[in-house]
Design an enzyme around this catalytic site. Structure first.
Site, mmCIF file in Angstrom:
data_model
loop_
_atom_site.group_PDB
_atom_site.id
_atom_site.type_symbol
_atom_site.label_atom_id
_atom_site.label_comp_id
_atom_site.label_asym_id
_atom_site.label_seq_id
_atom_site.Cartn_x
_atom_site.Cartn_y
_atom_site.Cartn_z
ATOM 1 N N ARG A 118 3.289 -26.547 8.570
ATOM 2 C CA ARG A 118 2.102 -27.395 8.675
ATOM 3 C C ARG A 118 2.039 -28.338 7.477
ATOM 4 O O ARG A 118 2.638 -28.095 6.439
ATOM 5 C CB ARG A 118 0.832 -26.553 8.708
ATOM 6 C CG ARG A 118 0.599 -25.817 10.033
ATOM 7 C CD ARG A 118 -0.634 -24.958 9.975
ATOM 8 N NE ARG A 118 -0.601 -24.074 8.817
ATOM 9 C CZ ARG A 118 -1.215 -24.298 7.665
ATOM 10 N NH1 ARG A 118 -1.970 -25.364 7.499
ATOM 11 N NH2 ARG A 118 -1.085 -23.442 6.678
ATOM 12 N N LYS B 126 -3.154 -23.817 14.851
ATOM 13 C CA LYS B 126 -4.083 -23.793 13.728
ATOM 14 C C LYS B 126 -5.168 -24.869 13.876
ATOM 15 O O LYS B 126 -6.227 -24.763 13.259
ATOM 16 C CB LYS B 126 -3.341 -23.926 12.397
ATOM 17 C CG LYS B 126 -2.593 -22.629 11.979
ATOM 18 C CD LYS B 126 -3.541 -21.471 11.789
ATOM 19 C CE LYS B 126 -3.063 -20.315 10.909
ATOM 20 N NZ LYS B 126 -1.942 -19.514 11.319
ATOM 21 N N HIS C 44 -8.913 -14.892 9.501
ATOM 22 C CA HIS C 44 -7.466 -15.076 9.507
ATOM 23 C C HIS C 44 -6.847 -13.705 9.280
ATOM 24 O O HIS C 44 -6.522 -13.320 8.157
ATOM 25 C CB HIS C 44 -7.063 -16.055 8.390
ATOM 26 C CG HIS C 44 -5.621 -16.444 8.425
ATOM 27 N ND1 HIS C 44 -4.879 -16.700 7.295
ATOM 28 C CD2 HIS C 44 -4.773 -16.629 9.472
ATOM 29 C CE1 HIS C 44 -3.647 -17.016 7.647
ATOM 30 N NE2 HIS C 44 -3.551 -16.991 8.950
ATOM 31 N N SER D 47 -0.016 -16.510 4.460
ATOM 32 C CA SER D 47 1.277 -16.584 5.125
ATOM 33 C C SER D 47 2.328 -15.730 4.411
ATOM 34 O O SER D 47 2.446 -15.790 3.189
ATOM 35 C CB SER D 47 1.724 -18.046 5.173
ATOM 36 O OG SER D 47 2.878 -18.150 5.952
ATOM 37 N N LYS E 289 0.839 -9.881 7.984
ATOM 38 C CA LYS E 289 -0.106 -9.687 9.095
ATOM 39 C C LYS E 289 0.628 -9.344 10.392
ATOM 40 O O LYS E 289 0.317 -8.364 11.059
ATOM 41 C CB LYS E 289 -0.956 -10.950 9.334
ATOM 42 C CG LYS E 289 -1.955 -11.256 8.250
ATOM 43 C CD LYS E 289 -2.802 -12.474 8.597
ATOM 44 C CE LYS E 289 -2.008 -13.750 8.803
ATOM 45 N NZ LYS E 289 -1.244 -14.188 7.624
ATOM 46 N N THR E 290 1.597 -10.196 10.747
ATOM 47 C CA THR E 290 2.292 -9.995 12.015
ATOM 48 C C THR E 290 3.161 -8.739 11.960
ATOM 49 O O THR E 290 3.128 -7.897 12.864
ATOM 50 C CB THR E 290 3.145 -11.244 12.350
ATOM 51 O OG1 THR E 290 2.269 -12.361 12.452
ATOM 52 C CG2 THR E 290 3.901 -11.079 13.650
ATOM 53 N N ASP F 18 -2.987 -12.821 14.313
ATOM 54 C CA ASP F 18 -3.325 -13.903 13.367
ATOM 55 C C ASP F 18 -4.781 -14.374 13.313
ATOM 56 O O ASP F 18 -5.234 -14.774 12.252
ATOM 57 C CB ASP F 18 -2.430 -15.112 13.670
ATOM 58 C CG ASP F 18 -2.311 -16.078 12.507
ATOM 59 O OD1 ASP F 18 -2.012 -15.628 11.384
ATOM 60 O OD2 ASP F 18 -2.531 -17.275 12.699
ATOM 61 N N ARG G 258 10.758 -19.241 12.950
ATOM 62 C CA ARG G 258 9.680 -18.577 13.699
ATOM 63 C C ARG G 258 10.090 -18.278 15.125
ATOM 64 O O ARG G 258 11.017 -18.884 15.669
ATOM 65 C CB ARG G 258 8.462 -19.512 13.787
ATOM 66 C CG ARG G 258 7.791 -19.806 12.482
ATOM 67 C CD ARG G 258 6.664 -18.829 12.227
ATOM 68 N NE ARG G 258 6.039 -19.049 10.941
ATOM 69 C CZ ARG G 258 4.947 -18.400 10.535
ATOM 70 N NH1 ARG G 258 4.363 -17.506 11.305
ATOM 71 N NH2 ARG G 258 4.453 -18.636 9.342
HETATM 72 P P1 ATP Z 1 1.742 -16.050 8.812
HETATM 73 O O1 ATP Z 1 0.277 -16.207 8.506
HETATM 74 O O2 ATP Z 1 2.554 -17.194 8.284
HETATM 75 O O3 ATP Z 1 1.996 -15.761 10.254
HETATM 76 P P2 ATP Z 1 2.105 -13.208 8.195
HETATM 77 O O4 ATP Z 1 1.056 -12.682 7.280
HETATM 78 O O5 ATP Z 1 1.976 -12.885 9.630
HETATM 79 O O6 ATP Z 1 2.280 -14.786 7.940
HETATM 80 P P3 ATP Z 1 4.649 -11.935 8.414
HETATM 81 O O7 ATP Z 1 5.161 -12.818 9.496
HETATM 82 O O8 ATP Z 1 4.257 -10.568 8.808
HETATM 83 O O9 ATP Z 1 3.476 -12.661 7.633
HETATM 84 O O10 ATP Z 1 5.736 -11.940 7.274
HETATM 85 C C1 ATP Z 1 5.991 -10.899 6.366
HETATM 86 C C2 ATP Z 1 7.457 -11.024 5.965
HETATM 87 O O11 ATP Z 1 7.753 -10.198 4.852
HETATM 88 C C3 ATP Z 1 8.351 -10.586 7.096
HETATM 89 O O12 ATP Z 1 9.472 -11.421 7.085
HETATM 90 C C4 ATP Z 1 8.719 -9.150 6.694
HETATM 91 O O13 ATP Z 1 9.950 -8.745 7.205
HETATM 92 C C5 ATP Z 1 8.783 -9.276 5.173
HETATM 93 N N1 ATP Z 1 8.522 -8.035 4.414
HETATM 94 C C6 ATP Z 1 9.360 -7.490 3.509
HETATM 95 N N2 ATP Z 1 8.846 -6.391 2.962
HETATM 96 C C7 ATP Z 1 7.623 -6.218 3.493
HETATM 97 C C8 ATP Z 1 6.604 -5.242 3.326
HETATM 98 N N3 ATP Z 1 6.732 -4.228 2.457
HETATM 99 N N4 ATP Z 1 5.475 -5.364 4.056
HETATM 100 C C9 ATP Z 1 5.324 -6.409 4.904
HETATM 101 N N5 ATP Z 1 6.261 -7.355 5.113
HETATM 102 C C10 ATP Z 1 7.413 -7.260 4.434
HETATM 103 MN MN MN Z 2 1.783 -14.071 11.338
#
Ligand code: ATP
Ligand code: MN
Length: 536
Positions: free
Chosen positions: A60, A201, A221, A239, A243-244, A258, A323
Site C-alpha cells: 500500500r 483496506k 485491526h 503488519s 495475525k494471520t 484481519d 502474498r
Molecule cells: P498483515 O497485517 O500484513 O496481514 P499479519 O499480522 O497478518 O500481517 P502474518 O501474515 O501472520 O502477519 O505474518 C507473520 C510472519 O512472521 C509470517 O511470515 C510468519 O511465518 C512469521 N513468523 C516467524 N516467527 C513467528 C512467530 N513466532 N509468531 C508469528 N509469526 C512468526
Molecule cells: Mn494478515
C-alpha cells in the site's frame, strides 16, 4: 454451500459515467482465473493457484490515501498526514476522468458485501479494470447468495483503475497513484496502483469511520478465532506480527484474519470473506493451513515460480511482501457465519526486533490501554535502502493508517468493552529473542503457539508471585513456566546472557515508548499513564 457458479448476466455502468464498456458481471473465480491467463496477466502455479504480479506497487501507499473533506467528515476525521484531506470538487473531476478512462474498455464488476453480521452488512459494488483484481474482490469480500443478488442495491462502490495515472498538478494528488474515500458519494476511487491491498483496506478504512460514528460498534485491526466451547480470542497487531499466522490454529475455528467489529450485542464479526496471508518463507510444516489454502481459487502475488511452477517461498526478488489471497472456506476449520461471542482473551502481537519485550506477558487494564494506543512493533532491515538496524515503529490502535478518527476514540471504546467483558489481555512478542536483530533470532513459531494455547486453556490464569514475575522496566507480568516452552525462553533477559546489554536496550525502548506517547498524554487518565514503562 452457496452455488457461486451462476451464469454471467450483465449490468449497465452508464449511471456511473462508464460508457460503452464491455461489462463482465459476477464472473466465477474460475472464469476470472482463465481470462487472466488468456490475457497474459498471470500464470497457473503447480498448486493450481493463479500467480500475478501487481506491478509498480507491491504494498500500500499510505501517503497517497486521501479522504474527501465534506460535511460528513469535516469535524469527525482526525486530519493530518494519516488522513489527508481531499477537496470534494477535485474528487468529482478526478472521478470523471477515471470513468472516462474506463469507458469503451472491458471491465469486471462484482457485487459483494462486507460485515458477516446481517445488521451491519455493507453492500459493495466493485468495478475493476483487471480480471484478477475482481477475483481478489471475490476472495476477500463476502459473497451474496443468488437470492441476495436479485435484489442487490450497492451502497458503496469501488472504482479501481490501476492503469489510470493521475496528473498531480491538475488532479490534486501527490503522485500518479491514489486511493480516495468519499463518504458522501460512498465511493472508493483507486488508480495508478495494482496493489490489491488498497481495495480491501479502502473498505476497512470506510468501516472504521462508519461503524463507530453511526453504529456504535468498535472496528478492529485484528484476527479472531473461536475455541470448542465458544470462547473467542482476538489478535491485534501491525503488519507482519502474526495475525494471520496465529489465528490459523487447527484446534480453533477461524473467524477472520484481519478486520473485525465488536458490537454492543456482545459479538465479534468479520468484515471480510477471505484471508490475505504473507507467504515469505512459508512452509507446509510450520503453517499447514495457509500452505494448503494455496490451491485453485487462490491468487499469489509477486512470488517467483520455478520452471515446474512451484512457488519459491524464500525468493524475495520482487518484494518481501509476497502474498496470497483466498476465500475463507479454503481453511478447514472455520466458523460459519464469521461471528463469535465477546472475546475472552485479547492478544496484542508485536515483533520486537530489539529482543526486549517478554514473549508472553499479562497486562493490567491500564497497560492494555497504553499498549493499544502506542501500537508498538519494530521495522527490521529489509529491502529498504538505508535501514540497516531495526527501528521502533508506533502505530496507534495497531492500525493507524486505517483509522479515520482520533486514536483515543477507538481506545476508549476498547477499554470500556474490555472492562465490561472482563477479558484477559496478553502481550505477545513474536519478534526477537536471545538478543536484538543481528545477534538473537526470531522466536520459534512453535513456542509462540504453545504460549497462546496455554493462555487460551487457562493454564496461565493463576497469578501469584510464585507463578509470575514482574518486568522491572515494562512492569509486565511474565509467567515463570508455560507448558511446551522451556522456562528460560520466557524471560527475554535470560535469553540474552548479557544483563547489562539487555537493560540498556530495555531502557532505550522504554524511552521510545515515552517519546511516542507524549502526543497522547493529554487524552490519557492516570490509570493509562501508569501503564507506561519506567525510565532509568
Ligand atoms: P498483515 O497485517 O500484513 O496481514 P499479519 O499480522 O497478518 O500481517 P502474518 O501474515 O501472520 O502477519 O505474518 C507473520 C510472519 O512472521 C509470517 O511470515 C510468519 O511465518 C512469521 N513468523 C516467524 N516467527 C513467528 C512467530 N513466532 N509468531 C508469528 N509469526 C512468526
Ligand atoms: Mn494478515
Amino acid at each position: 454451500m452457496v452455488d457461486h457458479t451462476q451464469a454471467s448476466n450483465t449490468i449497465s455502468l452508464e449511471s456511473y459515467g462508464i460508457k460503452n464498456a464491455k461489462v463482465h458481471y459476477q464472473l466465477t473465480p474460475k472464469q476470472l482465473h482463465d481470462i487472466t491467463i488468456a490475457k497474459g496477466q498471470g500464470v497457473e502455479a503447480s498448486s493450481g493457484a493463479l500467480a500475478v504480479n501487481t506491478g509498480e506497487f507491491t504494498g500500500r501507499s499510505p501517503k497517497d490515501r486521501f479522504i474527501v473533506k465534506d460535511s460528513i467528515t469535516e469535524d469527525k476525521v482526525w486530519w493530518g498526514n494519516i488522513n489527508i484531506p481531499f477537496e470534494s470538487d477535485k474528487f468529482q473531476k478526478l472521478y470523471d476522468k477515471v470513468v472516462a478512462y474506463l469507458s469503451n474498455k472491458e471491465v469486471f464488476v462484482r457485487d459483494s458485501y462486507a460485515c458477516a453480521d446481517e445488521k451491519y452488512k455493507l453492500n459493495i459494488r466493485v468495478i475493476n479494470e483487471q480480471p484478477w483484481m475482481n477475483m481478489f474482490a471475490y476472495n476477500m469480500f463476502l459473497r451474496p447468495t443468488e437470492d441476495e443478488l436479485k435484489n442487490f442495491t450497492p451502497e458503496w462502490t469501488i472504482v479501481n483503475a490501476p492503469g489510470f495515472m493521475a496528473d498531480p498538478e491538475v488532479d490534486g494528488t501527490r503522485q500518479h497513484n491514489f486511493a480516495i474515500l468519499d463518504f458522501t458519494r460512498k465511493i472508493a476511487l483507486i488508480g495508478g496502483t495494482g496493489y490489491t491491498g488498497e481495495i480491501k483496506k479502502g473498505i476497512f478504512s470506510a468501516l472504521n469511520f462508519i461503524l463507530p460514528v453511526f453504529k456504535n460498534t468498535l472496528p478492529m485491526h485484528c484476527s479472531a478465532n473461536v475455541g470448542e466451547d465458544g470462547d473467542t480470542a482476538i489478535f491485534f497487531g501491525l503488519s507482519g506480527t502474526g495475525k494471520t499466522t496465529l489465528s490459523a490454529d487447527p484446534a480453533r475455528k477461524l473467524i477472520g484474519d484481519d478486520e473485525h467489529g465488536w458490537t454492543n450485542e456482545n459479538t465479534v464479526f468479520n468484515f471480510e470473506g477471505g484471508c490475505y496471508a504473507k507467504v515469505i518463507n512459508l512452509s507446509e510444516e510450520n503453517e499447514p493451513d495457509i500452505f494448503n489454502a494455496i490451491k485453485p481459487g487462490a491468487i499469489l502475488e509477486n512470488v517467483i515460480l520455478n520452471d515446474k511452477g512451484e512457488v519459491q517461498f524464500d525468493d524475495t526478488s520482487i518484494t518481501q511482501n509476497t502474498r496470497v489471497s483466498y476465500p475463507i472456506y479454503h481453511i478447514n476449520n472455520i466458523q460459519v457465519p464469521s461471528i463469535g461471542k465477546n472475546p475472552k482473551n485479547i492478544f496484542f502481537l508485536t515483533a520486537d526486533a530489539f529482543g526486549v519485550l517478554p514473549p508472553i506477558s499479562r497486562l493490567t487494564p491500564g497497560q492494555a490501554a497504553y499498549h493499544f494506543i502506542s501500537g508498538y512493533t519494530a521495522k527490521v532491515a529489509g529491502t529498504e535502502a538505508g535501514i540497516d538496524e531495526p527501528l521502533p515503529s508506533f502505530s496507534a490502535c495497531f492500525g493507524a493508517p486505517f483509522m479515520p478518527l482520533h486514536p483515543t476514540k477507538y481506545a476508549e471504546m476498547l477499554s470500556a468493552k474490555m472492562k465490561e467483558a472482563g477479558v484477559n489481555v496478553w502481550l505477545i512478542n513474536t519478534g526477537w529473542t536471545g538478543g536484538p536483530y543481528g545477534i538473537g533470532s526470531r522466536i520459534k513459531l512453535k513456542y509462540t503457539r504453545a504460549m497462546i494455547s496455554a493462555a487460551l486453556k487457562g493454564d496461565l490464569d493463576e497469578v501469584t508471585d510464585e507463578t509470575y514475575r514482574t518486568h522491572s522496566v515494562f512492569g509486565l507480568k511474565q509467567p515463570r513456566t508455560c507448558p511446551g516452552v522451556p522456562d528460560e525462553v520466557l524471560s527475554s533477559r535470560a535469553t540474552w546472557n548479557d544483563d547489562e546489554g539487555y537493560y540498556k536496550a530495555a531502557y532505550k525502548l522504554s524511552e521510545s515508548f515515552r517519546e511516542n506517547f507524549k502526543k497522547f498524554e493529554e487524552f490519557a487518565n492516570d490509570e493509562i499513564l501508569a501503564g507506561a514503562p519506567n525510565v532509568r
